[in-house]
Scaffold this motif. Structure first.
Motif, PDB file in Angstrom:
ATOM      1  N   ILE A  12      -6.519   5.728   7.143  1.00 36.74           N
ATOM      2  CA  ILE A  12      -6.826   4.633   6.209  1.00 36.74           C
ATOM      3  C   ILE A  12      -7.850   3.765   6.930  1.00 36.74           C
ATOM      4  N   ARG A  13      -9.027   3.653   6.350  1.00 36.12           N
ATOM      5  CA  ARG A  13     -10.115   2.896   6.973  1.00 36.12           C
ATOM      6  C   ARG A  13     -10.048   1.421   6.583  1.00 36.12           C
ATOM      7  N   PRO A  14     -10.637   0.543   7.406  1.00 34.52           N
ATOM      8  CA  PRO A  14     -10.668  -0.882   7.055  1.00 34.52           C
ATOM      9  C   PRO A  14     -11.237  -1.083   5.646  1.00 34.52           C
ATOM     10  N   GLY A  15     -10.588  -1.958   4.877  1.00 35.74           N
ATOM     11  CA  GLY A  15     -10.987  -2.217   3.507  1.00 35.74           C
ATOM     12  C   GLY A  15     -10.282  -1.338   2.497  1.00 35.74           C
ATOM     13  N   GLU A  16      -9.622  -0.268   2.957  1.00 30.71           N
ATOM     14  CA  GLU A  16      -8.882   0.626   2.064  1.00 30.71           C
ATOM     15  C   GLU A  16      -7.393   0.304   2.136  1.00 30.71           C
ATOM     16  N   SER A  17      -6.656   0.659   1.082  1.00 29.22           N
ATOM     17  CA  SER A  17      -5.213   0.408   1.089  1.00 29.22           C
ATOM     18  C   SER A  17      -4.398   1.692   0.973  1.00 29.22           C
ATOM     19  N   ASN A  18      -5.063   2.846   0.795  1.00 30.02           N
ATOM     20  CA  ASN A  18      -4.302   4.089   0.707  1.00 30.02           C
ATOM     21  C   ASN A  18      -5.191   5.294   0.952  1.00 30.02           C
ATOM     22  N   THR A  19      -4.526   6.416   1.166  1.00 27.41           N
ATOM     23  CA  THR A  19      -5.191   7.704   1.274  1.00 27.41           C
ATOM     24  C   THR A  19      -4.145   8.773   1.003  1.00 27.41           C
ATOM     25  N   SER A  20      -4.588   9.969   0.741  1.00 22.27           N
ATOM     26  CA  SER A  20      -3.651  11.076   0.561  1.00 22.27           C
ATOM     27  C   SER A  20      -4.236  12.331   1.186  1.00 22.27           C
ATOM     28  N   GLU A  21      -3.363  13.222   1.552  1.00 26.24           N
ATOM     29  CA  GLU A  21      -3.768  14.503   2.122  1.00 26.24           C
ATOM     30  C   GLU A  21      -3.011  15.608   1.416  1.00 26.24           C
ATOM     31  N   ASN A  22      -3.738  16.592   0.917  1.00 26.09           N
ATOM     32  CA  ASN A  22      -3.131  17.777   0.330  1.00 26.09           C
ATOM     33  C   ASN A  22      -3.113  18.867   1.391  1.00 26.09           C
ATOM     34  N   PHE A  23      -2.027  19.629   1.441  1.00 26.49           N
ATOM     35  CA  PHE A  23      -1.892  20.644   2.479  1.00 26.49           C
ATOM     36  C   PHE A  23      -0.915  21.716   2.015  1.00 26.49           C
ATOM     37  N   ALA A  44      -1.145  -5.137  11.592  1.00 26.33           N
ATOM     38  CA  ALA A  44      -1.723  -5.422  10.276  1.00 26.33           C
ATOM     39  C   ALA A  44      -0.840  -6.343   9.431  1.00 26.33           C
ATOM     40  N   ASN A  45       0.447  -6.430   9.754  1.00 25.32           N
ATOM     41  CA  ASN A  45       1.387  -7.287   9.024  1.00 25.32           C
ATOM     42  C   ASN A  45       1.441  -6.986   7.533  1.00 25.32           C
ATOM     43  N   VAL A  46       1.353  -5.703   7.171  1.00 24.66           N
ATOM     44  CA  VAL A  46       1.513  -5.281   5.774  1.00 24.66           C
ATOM     45  C   VAL A  46       2.485  -4.107   5.743  1.00 24.66           C
ATOM     46  N   MET A  47       3.189  -3.969   4.637  1.00 24.07           N
ATOM     47  CA  MET A  47       4.122  -2.857   4.465  1.00 24.07           C
ATOM     48  C   MET A  47       3.345  -1.555   4.397  1.00 24.07           C
ATOM     49  N   THR A  48       3.757  -0.583   5.207  1.00 22.21           N
ATOM     50  CA  THR A  48       3.130   0.734   5.232  1.00 22.21           C
ATOM     51  C   THR A  48       4.151   1.749   4.752  1.00 22.21           C
ATOM     52  N   THR A  49       3.795   2.537   3.730  1.00 20.11           N
ATOM     53  CA  THR A  49       4.719   3.535   3.193  1.00 20.11           C
ATOM     54  C   THR A  49       4.085   4.920   3.199  1.00 20.11           C
ATOM     55  N   ILE A  96       1.157  10.838   0.612  1.00 22.55           N
ATOM     56  CA  ILE A  96       0.469   9.643   0.127  1.00 22.55           C
ATOM     57  C   ILE A  96       0.808   8.503   1.080  1.00 22.55           C
ATOM     58  N   PHE A  97      -0.213   7.961   1.715  1.00 23.07           N
ATOM     59  CA  PHE A  97      -0.070   6.866   2.675  1.00 23.07           C
ATOM     60  C   PHE A  97      -0.567   5.601   1.993  1.00 23.07           C
ATOM     61  N   ALA A  98       0.208   4.514   2.041  1.00 20.57           N
ATOM     62  CA  ALA A  98      -0.201   3.301   1.329  1.00 20.57           C
ATOM     63  C   ALA A  98       0.153   2.039   2.110  1.00 20.57           C
ATOM     64  N   LEU A  99      -0.722   1.046   1.964  1.00 21.74           N
ATOM     65  CA  LEU A  99      -0.496  -0.302   2.481  1.00 21.74           C
ATOM     66  C   LEU A  99      -0.390  -1.223   1.280  1.00 21.74           C
ATOM     67  N   GLU A 100       0.368  -2.310   1.397  1.00 24.50           N
ATOM     68  CA  GLU A 100       0.521  -3.208   0.253  1.00 24.50           C
ATOM     69  C   GLU A 100      -0.733  -4.015  -0.036  1.00 24.50           C
ATOM     70  N   GLU A 101      -1.678  -4.027   0.886  1.00 29.98           N
ATOM     71  CA  GLU A 101      -2.987  -4.651   0.659  1.00 29.98           C
ATOM     72  C   GLU A 101      -4.002  -3.964   1.563  1.00 29.98           C
ATOM     73  N   PRO A 102      -5.287  -4.114   1.292  1.00 26.34           N
ATOM     74  CA  PRO A 102      -6.306  -3.417   2.093  1.00 26.34           C
ATOM     75  C   PRO A 102      -6.208  -3.748   3.586  1.00 26.34           C
ATOM     76  N   LEU A 103      -6.506  -2.744   4.401  1.00 28.09           N
ATOM     77  CA  LEU A 103      -6.475  -2.884   5.852  1.00 28.09           C
ATOM     78  C   LEU A 103      -7.595  -3.810   6.310  1.00 28.09           C
ATOM     79  N   SER A 104      -7.234  -4.818   7.086  1.00 29.45           N
ATOM     80  CA  SER A 104      -8.247  -5.737   7.614  1.00 29.45           C
ATOM     81  C   SER A 104      -8.648  -5.286   9.018  1.00 29.45           C
ATOM     82  N   GLY A 105      -9.622  -5.938   9.586  1.00 28.32           N
ATOM     83  CA  GLY A 105     -10.082  -5.598  10.921  1.00 28.32           C
ATOM     84  C   GLY A 105     -11.128  -4.503  10.898  1.00 28.32           C
TER      85      GLY A 105
END
Length: 124
Positions: A12-23, A44-49, A96-105
């Protein structure tokens, strides 16, 4: 039976809040899974699921906090992994990888998801 590992990588790159990988998991019986990161989620102080679905979009593991996927301290390596216990069935899967808000930094959040599975290996 022989224990084998399969690794799925994601970012998950800065400014993004999710990504997924198919395998596709190799044919066998999956016994467990564990996630490893570069630690960015801790600052990051955000929920990561993370959620895992099969090729019919059925959740094998519903979206849960990343700590539910972490390797635990246990006496045996395999028992320290999150148990899964299913036959891979030559299906496609997605994480599916997700943050509750976009990654900062400026540093991306990197994941390595390690699946343990057993497969019968025939000697030639």
């Amino acid at each position: 039976m022989r224990q084998i590992q399969h690794v799925v990588k994601a970012i998950i790159r800065p400014g993004e809040s999710n990504t997924s990988e198919n395998f596709k998991l190799p044919i066998g019986f999956t016994t467990g899974v564990a996630v490893y990161t570069n630690g960015v989620e801790k600052t990051a102080n955000v929920m990561t699921t993370i959620e895992m679905k099969d090729d019919n979009s059925i959740a094998i593991v519903p979206a849960v906090h990343i700590d539910n996927w972490r390797q635990m301290s246990a006496g045996e390596y395999e028992k320290s992994f999150k148990p899964l216990n299913f036959d891979t069935g030559n299906k496609d899967y997605s994480l599916i990888f997700a943050l509750e808000e976009p990654l900062s930094g400026v540093v991306p959040l990197k994941f390595h998801v390690v699946f343990l599975y057993n497969n019968t290996i025939k000697k030639v």
